[in-house]
Every structure is written in structure tokens, then in C-alpha cells.
Design an enzyme around this catalytic site. Structure first.
Site, PDB file in Angstrom:
ATOM      1  N   CYS A   2      97.263  57.689  50.968  1.00  0.00           N
ATOM      2  CA  CYS A   2      97.556  56.245  51.736  1.00  0.00           C
ATOM      3  C   CYS A   2      97.738  57.194  53.349  1.00  0.00           C
ATOM      4  CB  CYS A   2      98.973  56.732  51.396  1.00  0.00           C
ATOM      5  SG  CYS A   2      98.562  55.952  49.454  1.00  0.00           S
ATOM      6  N   ASN A  43     101.388  49.221  46.876  1.00  0.00           N
ATOM      7  CA  ASN A  43     100.618  49.895  47.615  1.00  0.00           C
ATOM      8  C   ASN A  43      99.224  50.108  47.633  1.00  0.00           C
ATOM      9  OD1 ASN A  43      99.667  52.527  48.446  1.00  0.00           O
ATOM     10  ND2 ASN A  43     101.349  53.976  47.069  1.00  0.00           N
ATOM     11  N   HIS A  78     103.413  52.955  56.399  1.00  0.00           N
ATOM     12  CA  HIS A  78     102.714  53.074  54.638  1.00  0.00           C
ATOM     13  C   HIS A  78     103.421  52.282  53.932  1.00  0.00           C
ATOM     14  CE1 HIS A  78     100.468  53.784  51.694  1.00  0.00           C
ATOM     15  NE2 HIS A  78     101.336  54.883  51.112  1.00  0.00           N
TER      16      HIS A  78
END
Ligand code: UT7
Length: 323
Positions: A113, A280, A250
């Protein structure tokens, strides 16, 4: 001094949207649980003909159009991904070929990520080191391919998509009034591997594997790690949260975003949130959020923008950019 200035942004999403309610017949969950615990309402899921390479190519083309450039103007492609089309060659090279680009060089970065934050930092060093003048920095993922669709604790959280930036060498004076990448801080700690990983790989099982996560454990570490790396970036640049125009974190969980912003003293109206729309998307989440906030006119030339990510490894990092 040389600065890496943002010249364009772009994004691409799979055609199919999957709403929270669409999970209700598949696993024991509810729209209410997903929305309350994560802030996610929907995510895009790639069809068979949509891949990390095709989504990355589409985002790259959109960023090039936004910048008024063509692939001929690019020297380097850095692709952040953990879901490459193949184990090798790098998917960045496939995107390079899809763009009809047969000069320069291209490679993938794997920091899960945090991949896009790592990739922007790397591209900045190539530009400031004089090895490239214009870099396409892409985050593209198809996490739907590595999900265990019977595991409710993970399958509801992730989505597919891609976002891209064009960074270009520009002249700066060396102050934070300059446009471009101004400061960055990266971290990793492999001691946390087992909290978020994929249970397969070419050198171990010979399979692709599935994503496994101890969500509560990741959550527990996330806010502290995020705030540490942002405070390091602030002190490098000599700024405080008040100086920021936009915080683009994020997009894993709205509760993590809110808690981080609160701890850092970043006002709610400065936080860009797209987790409700995209879920996500790992390395694609920051450039997708950036593209949304640039396209709707929130992020403008001259704004001070803070990017942040945290994910598998653990890896984490922050980058400060004057747009
Ligand atoms: O991008 C990389 C970084 N990743 C992240 O940042 C993810 C970090 N973690 C999280 O976002 C959260 O921990 C989750 C969203 C994954 C989970 O939220 P939570 O508030 O930490 O819930 P929990 O793990 O403590 O689970 C609470 C309950 C459990 O049931 P019991 O043990 O209390 O009976 C779970 O089994 O919720 C249950 N649960 C679900 N229930 C309905 C877990 N997943 C689901 C689900 N639907 N999809």
C-alpha cells in the site's frame, strides 16, 4: 536546484462497481458493518480483460493528456504494484510497450500500500540525480485477483484501480515555496510480515496465493506509524499541520484516516477521502484520491499537499509536494 514538479494526473477504474450489499449473499456481512467499520460503500472490480497493465496504461494516458504530453516526452516509468500481470517481466515494461514507448526505462516497485509513496520518492531522486527529466509514476492494482472471496474479514475491504502522475524536472530555489517534491520520509519493518501478507509466491509455494490480514493488529499500529513519518516530514520541511492545504492519505479505513488527521491536528476539511468510492486499492489509492481532488478543483497549483501511506511489510511513508 532541481525540483520534481507535478505536471499532470490521471486515473482509471474498472467498469464494474460492487456495492457493499452485493456481499450480503456471499459472506456473513452487511452494508451497515462495512460502512460503519471502514467507511467503504463501494469498490470497482476488474473484469477478465481489465488488468494491472491495462488499468495502469489508461491512467498513464489520462495523466499524459492532462499534462499535454505524449509518451515520447517520458524517460522513465515507475509502477507501484503488488499485483503485477506476471511474476516477470515488470508490468511497467508492459505498460511502456502498450504506450508505444521504446526508449527510456521502466521498472516496478513493490511496497504494497505504500508503493506509490515509495515510487514518487524514487522518481524524485532519479529526476534530481539527472537520470530522467520526465517520469510517469503509476500506482495500479487488481487486488480482487488475490482476495479469498470466502473470507469476510478481507474480501470486503479491497478494490481495483489505477492512478498516475507525471513528474517533470523544474528549477527551484531550495525553499518550501518551490513547486515540486519538497520532503519525504520512508520506513519499513519486516518484523510485522505476518500481520498482512500473501500466502503464496514463486519461490515458496509456486502459486500466486491469497491476501491474509490480522486487521485489528494492522489497525493498532497504523495511526502511530503514520503520524511518526508525517511528523518527520514536517520537521524536514520546517512546517506544521496548519501550513498544509491538503492531506491525501492512503485510503484503507475512514477511522484510520480520521484518527491520524486528529492526532496530527489536520483540519477535517483539508482531508481528501475516497475510500467510500474505491475501497482500499493499495498502491493505487493515493494517486486515485489525488486525481479526484485535482479533477474537482480542490487541489490547485501552489497548494501544499501531503501524501501518506502504510501497508504490508510493514512499510510506511509520507511525501510533501507543492502542487
Ligand atoms: O492497506 C493496508 C492497511 N490495512 C488496513 O489499514 C486495515 C486495518 N484494519 C482495519 O481497517 C480494521 O481492523 C478492519 C476493518 C479490518 C476490522 O475492523 P475492526 O473494528 O478492527 O473489527 P475486528 O477485526 O475487531 O472485528 C470485529 C468483529 C469480529 O467479530 P467478533 O470476533 O467480535 O465476534 C469479526 O469477526 O467483526 C467481525 N467481522 C465482520 N463482521 C461482519 C470481521 N469482518 C466482518 C465483516 N462483516 N465483513
Amino acid at each position: 536546484m532541481i525540483r520534481s514538479v507535478v505536471r499532470g494526473t490521471g486515473a482509471a477504474l474498472p467498469r464494474r462497481i460492487m456495492k457493499n450489499a452485493d456481499f450480503e449473499g456471499m459472506v456473513e456481512t452487511s452494508d451497515e458493518w462495512i460502512a460503519q467499520r471502514t467507511g467503504i460503500r463501494q469498490r470497482h472490480i476488474a473484469a477478465d480483460d481489465e488488468t494491472t497493465a491495462s488499468l495502469g496504461e489508461a491512467a498513464a494516458r489520462a495523466a499524459l493528456a492532462n499534462a499535454g504530453l505524449t509518451p515520447d516526452d517520458i524517460d522513465l516509468i515507475v509502477l507501484a504494484t503488488s499485483t503485477p500481470n506476471n511474476t516477470f517481466p515488470a508490468t511497467a515494461v508492459e505498460i511502456q510497450n502498450r504506450l508505444g514507448m521504446h526508449h527510456g526505462f521502466a521498472f516496478d516497485m513493490q511496497a504494497v500500500c505504500s508503493g506509490f509513496v515509495y515510487a514518487v520518492t524514487t522518481a524524485d531522486l532519479y529526476i534530481r540525480g539527472g537520470l530522467a527529466k520526465r517520469v510517469l509514476v503509476i500506482g495500479s492494482e487488481t487486488f480482487s485477483r488475490i482476495l479469498d472471496w470466502s473470507d469476510r474479514s478481507t474480501c470486503v475491504l479491497f478494490g481495483d484501480g489505477a492512478g498516475a502522475l507525471v513528474l517533470e524536472a523544474g528549477e527551484g530555489t531550495g525553499t518550501i515555496a518551490d513547486r515540486g517534491v519538497l520532503a519525504a520520509s520512508l520506513r519499513s519493518d519486516g518484523a510485522h510480515k505476518d500481520k498482512l501478507f500473501v500466502d503464496g509466491g514463486p519461490s515458496t509455494t509456486g502459486t500466486v496465493g491469497h491476501l491474509r490480514m490480522e486487521g485489528r493488529e494492522v489497525f493498532k499500529h497504523a495511526v502511530g506509524m503514520i503520524t511518526d513519518v508525517i511528523e518527520a516530514t514536517f520537521s524536514q520541511a520546517g512546517i506544521t499541520a496548519d501550513d498544509l492545504d491538503w492531506f491525501v492519505p492512503h485510503q484503507a479505513n475512514k477511522r484510520i484516516i480520521d484518527a491520524s488527521a486528529k492526532k496530527l491536528g489536520i483540519a477535517e476539511q483539508k482531508v481528501v477521502v475516497t475510500v467510500d468510492l474505491h475501497g482500499n486499492t493499495s498502491a493505487a489509492s493515493v494517486p486515485l484520491a489525488l486525481s479526484v481532488a485535482v479533477a474537482d478543483g480542490r487541489i490547485k497549483k501552489g497548494d501544499l499537499v501531503l501524501l501518506e501511506a502504510m501497508g504490508g511489510g510493514f512499510t510506511w511513508g509520507a511525501v510533501l509536494v507543492r502542487w
